[in-house]
Design a protein around this motif. Structure first.
Motif, mmCIF file in Angstrom:
data_model
loop_
_atom_site.group_PDB
_atom_site.id
_atom_site.type_symbol
_atom_site.label_atom_id
_atom_site.label_comp_id
_atom_site.label_asym_id
_atom_site.label_seq_id
_atom_site.Cartn_x
_atom_site.Cartn_y
_atom_site.Cartn_z
ATOM 1 N N GLU A 225 64.652 138.712 65.714
ATOM 2 C CA GLU A 225 65.689 139.665 65.933
ATOM 3 C C GLU A 225 65.414 140.310 67.222
ATOM 4 O O GLU A 225 66.284 141.102 67.623
ATOM 5 C CB GLU A 225 65.179 140.990 65.034
ATOM 6 C CG GLU A 225 65.688 140.735 63.764
ATOM 7 C CD GLU A 225 65.162 141.882 62.758
ATOM 8 O OE1 GLU A 225 64.685 142.860 63.246
ATOM 9 O OE2 GLU A 225 65.476 141.614 61.343
ATOM 10 N N MET A 226 64.625 139.507 68.172
ATOM 11 C CA MET A 226 64.601 139.946 69.665
ATOM 12 C C MET A 226 64.613 138.566 70.346
ATOM 13 O O MET A 226 63.611 138.049 70.626
ATOM 14 C CB MET A 226 63.518 140.774 70.056
ATOM 15 C CG MET A 226 63.446 141.033 71.363
ATOM 16 S SD MET A 226 62.009 142.357 72.031
ATOM 17 C CE MET A 226 60.558 141.104 71.719
ATOM 18 N N ASN B 269 63.637 137.966 76.020
ATOM 19 C CA ASN B 269 62.723 138.657 76.694
ATOM 20 C C ASN B 269 62.716 138.543 78.268
ATOM 21 O O ASN B 269 63.812 138.204 78.663
ATOM 22 C CB ASN B 269 61.191 138.205 76.015
ATOM 23 C CG ASN B 269 61.057 136.577 76.220
ATOM 24 O OD1 ASN B 269 61.706 136.045 77.556
ATOM 25 N ND2 ASN B 269 60.456 135.834 75.258
ATOM 26 N N MET C 230 70.038 140.595 66.840
ATOM 27 C CA MET C 230 69.771 141.663 67.910
ATOM 28 C C MET C 230 70.124 143.126 67.222
ATOM 29 O O MET C 230 69.519 144.005 67.624
ATOM 30 C CB MET C 230 70.523 141.321 69.237
ATOM 31 C CG MET C 230 70.144 140.156 69.789
ATOM 32 S SD MET C 230 71.047 139.589 71.158
ATOM 33 C CE MET C 230 70.787 140.797 72.468
ATOM 34 N N ARG C 231 71.163 143.067 66.549
ATOM 35 C CA ARG C 231 71.576 144.539 66.139
ATOM 36 C C ARG C 231 70.636 144.787 64.995
ATOM 37 O O ARG C 231 70.041 146.064 65.049
ATOM 38 C CB ARG C 231 72.998 144.203 65.218
ATOM 39 C CG ARG C 231 74.286 144.112 66.310
ATOM 40 C CD ARG C 231 75.515 144.225 65.321
ATOM 41 N NE ARG C 231 76.357 143.811 66.282
ATOM 42 C CZ ARG C 231 77.372 144.885 67.263
ATOM 43 N NH1 ARG C 231 76.848 146.015 67.380
ATOM 44 N NH2 ARG C 231 78.243 144.472 67.897
ATOM 45 N N GLY D 292 67.515 144.248 65.278
ATOM 46 C CA GLY D 292 66.196 144.581 66.099
ATOM 47 C C GLY D 292 66.596 145.785 66.419
ATOM 48 O O GLY D 292 65.697 146.855 66.434
ATOM 49 N N LEU D 293 67.730 146.129 67.017
ATOM 50 C CA LEU D 293 68.069 147.614 67.413
ATOM 51 C C LEU D 293 67.915 148.739 66.468
ATOM 52 O O LEU D 293 67.451 149.493 66.728
ATOM 53 C CB LEU D 293 69.451 147.623 67.846
ATOM 54 C CG LEU D 293 69.953 146.990 69.436
ATOM 55 C CD1 LEU D 293 71.401 147.279 69.651
ATOM 56 C CD2 LEU D 293 69.134 147.880 70.527
ATOM 57 N N THR E 227 63.275 145.736 70.480
ATOM 58 C CA THR E 227 63.999 145.540 71.818
ATOM 59 C C THR E 227 63.108 145.144 72.780
ATOM 60 O O THR E 227 61.929 145.697 72.950
ATOM 61 C CB THR E 227 64.867 146.603 72.223
ATOM 62 O OG1 THR E 227 64.466 147.475 72.688
ATOM 63 C CG2 THR E 227 65.876 146.596 70.860
ATOM 64 N N TRP F 83 76.359 142.961 75.482
ATOM 65 C CA TRP F 83 75.253 143.339 76.059
ATOM 66 C C TRP F 83 75.270 144.676 76.707
ATOM 67 O O TRP F 83 74.468 145.442 76.726
ATOM 68 C CB TRP F 83 75.040 142.143 76.868
ATOM 69 C CG TRP F 83 73.979 142.394 78.034
ATOM 70 C CD1 TRP F 83 73.754 142.824 79.016
ATOM 71 C CD2 TRP F 83 72.572 141.858 77.498
ATOM 72 N NE1 TRP F 83 72.520 142.796 79.715
ATOM 73 C CE2 TRP F 83 71.843 141.951 78.750
ATOM 74 C CE3 TRP F 83 71.898 141.318 76.447
ATOM 75 C CZ2 TRP F 83 70.327 141.836 78.782
ATOM 76 C CZ3 TRP F 83 70.604 140.929 76.594
ATOM 77 C CH2 TRP F 83 69.856 141.248 77.546
ATOM 78 N N TYR G 275 73.566 146.853 73.758
ATOM 79 C CA TYR G 275 72.170 146.320 73.528
ATOM 80 C C TYR G 275 71.667 146.946 74.786
ATOM 81 O O TYR G 275 70.421 147.752 74.577
ATOM 82 C CB TYR G 275 72.178 144.895 73.695
ATOM 83 C CG TYR G 275 70.817 144.404 73.225
ATOM 84 C CD1 TYR G 275 70.465 144.460 71.997
ATOM 85 C CD2 TYR G 275 69.785 143.949 74.248
ATOM 86 C CE1 TYR G 275 69.231 143.899 71.704
ATOM 87 C CE2 TYR G 275 68.566 143.407 73.922
ATOM 88 C CZ TYR G 275 68.243 143.438 72.374
ATOM 89 O OH TYR G 275 66.988 142.928 72.307
ATOM 90 N N PRO H 130 67.790 150.583 74.826
ATOM 91 C CA PRO H 130 66.569 150.446 75.096
ATOM 92 C C PRO H 130 66.511 151.472 76.302
ATOM 93 O O PRO H 130 65.303 151.493 76.690
ATOM 94 C CB PRO H 130 66.183 149.152 75.293
ATOM 95 C CG PRO H 130 67.291 148.328 74.674
ATOM 96 C CD PRO H 130 68.496 149.035 74.546
#
Length: 301
Positions: A99-100, A103, A145-146, A148-149, A154, A221, A225, A229
């Protein structure tokens, strides 16, 4: 010395694992016996990730069933290497590391393009097929990614600054797009007519699949996203795995309401209040299981 029966069992395990991993992550063995990229990009959706983890857990169980004392010295080393790889991947799955996929020094959208001439026409056809697969691959990564958010998982905001530049590189039309660079000098073993036909297919794949996929990624992005963060987050102890039962849970719940579910928007201004509020999380973090402890027994749902 002759290989023991345990040596043979182990070799069958890690050779089978290598073949499985190559297929799962988009590699094939070509007619020359060399490992090359396949005609598809790897699947990264949660169902596939969990299926991979279950396979690794089964493989780890088979590995643990082989008596180490019956292995040769060389195969003992191979057994330990395989065990380390499996345990690390299983531990990553426990925390849904997929989910991330971004990096501070890596991402999933670069290195998909080929910058050098490929071996033959089949390699170019597989490359074009991978271009056509970029939208599906990116859609799965964005969905991860969603997720993870949604749980605050994140990268740190400073590591995201300026990363969109590497996405924008691939938004130019076919003739200027980096994905077409491998077609500039094609092998002479490919007939000129076939070369031009492959270039035409590549331009169409870039304009119809690659560029729209990168455009969607860039919009996600910039608009979704990065802004999340960038907001102030609470201390890392708040995001550490916490117990949901036990005598300390009542204190954690009271503190959690003050933090408004770890958004940081209501973090106490008083130093003494912050210290009192953070204490239950620090205790929970000190008792949280290590990702490397008994990974094979972790439930995968």
């Amino acid at each position: 010395p002759a290989a023991t029966a345990s040596d043979q069992r182990l070799r069958a395990l890690y050779e089978g694992y290598a073949d499985w991993a190559a297929k799962e992550f988009g590699s094939i063995v070509d007619a020359r016996g060399e490992t090359r990229p396949a005609a598809y990009l790897p699947k990264v959706d949660p169902a596939t990730q969990l299926a991979r983890t279950r396979y690794r857990q089964q493989l780890l169980g088979q590995l643990n069933a082989i008596p180490v004392a019956q292995l040769s010295a060389e195969e003992r080393v191979n057994a330990q290497v395989l065990r380390t790889l499996l345990e690390a991947d299983i531990a990553d799955a426990r925390f849904r590391e997929w989910e991330m996929p971004v990096n501070s020094d890596s991402n999933f959208w670069t290195y998909l393009d080929e910058s050098r001439p490929l071996a033959d026409a089949d390699a170019y056809r597989r490359y074009i097929a991978r271009m056509r697969d970029v939208p599906r691959y990116f859609a799965e990564q964005i969905a991860n990614m969603r997720a993870g958010l949604a749980r605050g998982f994140t990268p740190p905001a400073p590591t995201l600054a300026g990363r969109e530049a590497s996405i924008g590189t691939f938004l130019v039309p076919g003739d200027q797009n980096p994905f077409l660079k491998a077609f500039e000098r094609m092998p002479s073993t490919i007939a000129p007519a076939d070369q031009e036909a492959l270039r035409t297919e590549a331009r169409a794949a870039i304009d119809q699949a690659v560029v729209p996929a990168y455009r969607n990624l860039l919009a996600f992005w910039r608009e979704t996203y990065v802004p999340v963060p960038a907001r102030r987050l609470p201390p890392a102890t708040c995001r550490t795995a916490m117990p949901t039962t036990g005598p300390r849970w009542s204190n954690i719940r009271r503190c959690r309401s003050r933090r408004r579910r770890c958004t940081g928007s209501a973090w106490p201004k008083s130093r003494a209040s912050r210290r009192r509020c953070a204490r239950p999380w620090r205790r929970a973090a000190s008792r949280a299981p290590s990702p490397s402890s008994s990974p094979s027994s972790a439930p995968i749902r």
